[in-house]
Design a protein around this motif. Sequence first.
Motif, PDB file in Angstrom:
ATOM      1  N   PHE A 155      -5.858  -5.607   0.611  1.00 58.90           N
ATOM      2  CA  PHE A 155      -5.602  -5.503  -0.833  1.00 58.90           C
ATOM      3  C   PHE A 155      -5.434  -4.048  -1.280  1.00 58.90           C
ATOM      4  O   PHE A 155      -5.182  -3.811  -2.463  1.00 58.90           O
ATOM      5  CB  PHE A 155      -6.750  -6.148  -1.617  1.00 58.90           C
ATOM      6  CG  PHE A 155      -6.806  -7.639  -1.490  1.00 58.90           C
ATOM      7  CD1 PHE A 155      -5.954  -8.445  -2.229  1.00 58.90           C
ATOM      8  CD2 PHE A 155      -7.694  -8.242  -0.628  1.00 58.90           C
ATOM      9  CE1 PHE A 155      -6.007  -9.827  -2.119  1.00 58.90           C
ATOM     10  CE2 PHE A 155      -7.752  -9.628  -0.502  1.00 58.90           C
ATOM     11  CZ  PHE A 155      -6.907 -10.419  -1.249  1.00 58.90           C
ATOM     12  N   ALA A 211      -8.529 -12.387  -4.664  1.00 61.62           N
ATOM     13  CA  ALA A 211      -7.413 -11.601  -5.203  1.00 61.62           C
ATOM     14  C   ALA A 211      -7.530 -11.434  -6.717  1.00 61.62           C
ATOM     15  O   ALA A 211      -7.161 -10.386  -7.268  1.00 61.62           O
ATOM     16  CB  ALA A 211      -6.095 -12.269  -4.843  1.00 61.62           C
ATOM     17  N   LEU A 214     -10.223  -8.675  -7.388  1.00 62.03           N
ATOM     18  CA  LEU A 214      -9.843  -7.324  -6.963  1.00 62.03           C
ATOM     19  C   LEU A 214      -8.718  -6.739  -7.798  1.00 62.03           C
ATOM     20  O   LEU A 214      -8.349  -5.573  -7.600  1.00 62.03           O
ATOM     21  CB  LEU A 214      -9.435  -7.340  -5.490  1.00 62.03           C
ATOM     22  CG  LEU A 214     -10.533  -7.747  -4.508  1.00 62.03           C
ATOM     23  CD1 LEU A 214     -10.027  -7.676  -3.088  1.00 62.03           C
ATOM     24  CD2 LEU A 214     -11.776  -6.879  -4.677  1.00 62.03           C
ATOM     25  N   LYS A 215      -8.130  -7.506  -8.719  1.00 64.97           N
ATOM     26  CA  LYS A 215      -7.099  -6.964  -9.598  1.00 64.97           C
ATOM     27  C   LYS A 215      -7.665  -5.907 -10.538  1.00 64.97           C
ATOM     28  O   LYS A 215      -6.923  -5.052 -11.051  1.00 64.97           O
ATOM     29  CB  LYS A 215      -6.467  -8.091 -10.416  1.00 64.97           C
ATOM     30  CG  LYS A 215      -5.539  -8.979  -9.607  1.00 64.97           C
ATOM     31  CD  LYS A 215      -4.936 -10.054 -10.488  1.00 64.97           C
ATOM     32  CE  LYS A 215      -3.990 -10.956  -9.694  1.00 64.97           C
ATOM     33  NZ  LYS A 215      -3.403 -12.026 -10.552  1.00 64.97           N
ATOM     34  N   MET A 219      -5.527   0.416  -6.852  1.00 66.20           N
ATOM     35  CA  MET A 219      -4.982   0.300  -5.506  1.00 66.20           C
ATOM     36  C   MET A 219      -4.633   1.682  -4.961  1.00 66.20           C
ATOM     37  O   MET A 219      -4.231   2.584  -5.705  1.00 66.20           O
ATOM     38  CB  MET A 219      -3.734  -0.598  -5.512  1.00 66.20           C
ATOM     39  CG  MET A 219      -4.010  -2.027  -5.935  1.00 66.20           C
ATOM     40  SD  MET A 219      -2.512  -3.033  -5.979  1.00 66.20           S
ATOM     41  CE  MET A 219      -2.024  -2.989  -4.271  1.00 66.20           C
TER      42      MET A 219
END
Length: 273
Positions: A155, A211, A214-215, A219
């Motif tokens: 990710f 997912a 973790l947004k 990143m």
Amino acid sequence: MAGLDKNADFSGKTKSATTSSFFNRSLTIHGRTVVDSSPKSHNLNPSLNRTTSITKFYTPVESMGSSLKGKVKNLCRLFESSKPVKPASAETPQKQKSGKSLLPELRISPFSSLNNSVIRLPGTEDRIVVYFTSLRGIRRTYEDCYAVRMIFRGFRVWIDERDVSMDIAYRKELQIAMGEKSVSLPQVFIMGKYVGGADVIKSLFEIGELAKILKEFPMRQPGFVCHCCGDIRFVPCSNCSGSKKLFDEDEDRLKRCPDCNENGLIRCPHCSS
């Protein structure tokens, strides 16, 4: 002369008779077939009867298959009879008075219980913390730790990786947080809340819940590797150069370096701050 002719005729007749009877194979064969077709042939030894012996030892495949199926069914019945019979009420989900069914907790999203987690890790509310080991002494533990790390790296989020084999302080920290002395690895904390081990992370990843969580985290660039430690998260101590010893001029003796751990290492200042 007449006597000679008679003898010649007689001898000729006898010769022709003997030769015809000797060379006439059809008579002899016919005679044998008549004898063989008599009712006495049914009383022969059964071992000499080839048709019965062939049918005895070469049974049809269908009959063998049916016999095997029968034996298998009998065995299945024996094992089925030994199994306990479940009550009919256990098979159907129970219902409350309001009409809602009591579904098992596993069907509900595993991350829904994260907010109700009692285990907390203070000071890590803005990050993901993974306690793991880089040692390969126990293969299953190493594979679980590696799998969890690769899931998070897929990710491209920053992870606070804490290797308990490189620093014993992390082991003590995890034991205090979990309230147990023997703790399995890996263990994951997200936003300061305890999530679980490898099985929980894998299940969250498969159903897509990981997912969504973790947004909220930034990143990193693809293929990012720390230029200082190479993603090992530790570097040699700059104060003692990894020797864990310092010379005290006032006391004129060696002392333990207060900056590094038991391995002469410190946390990477670039990627582990």
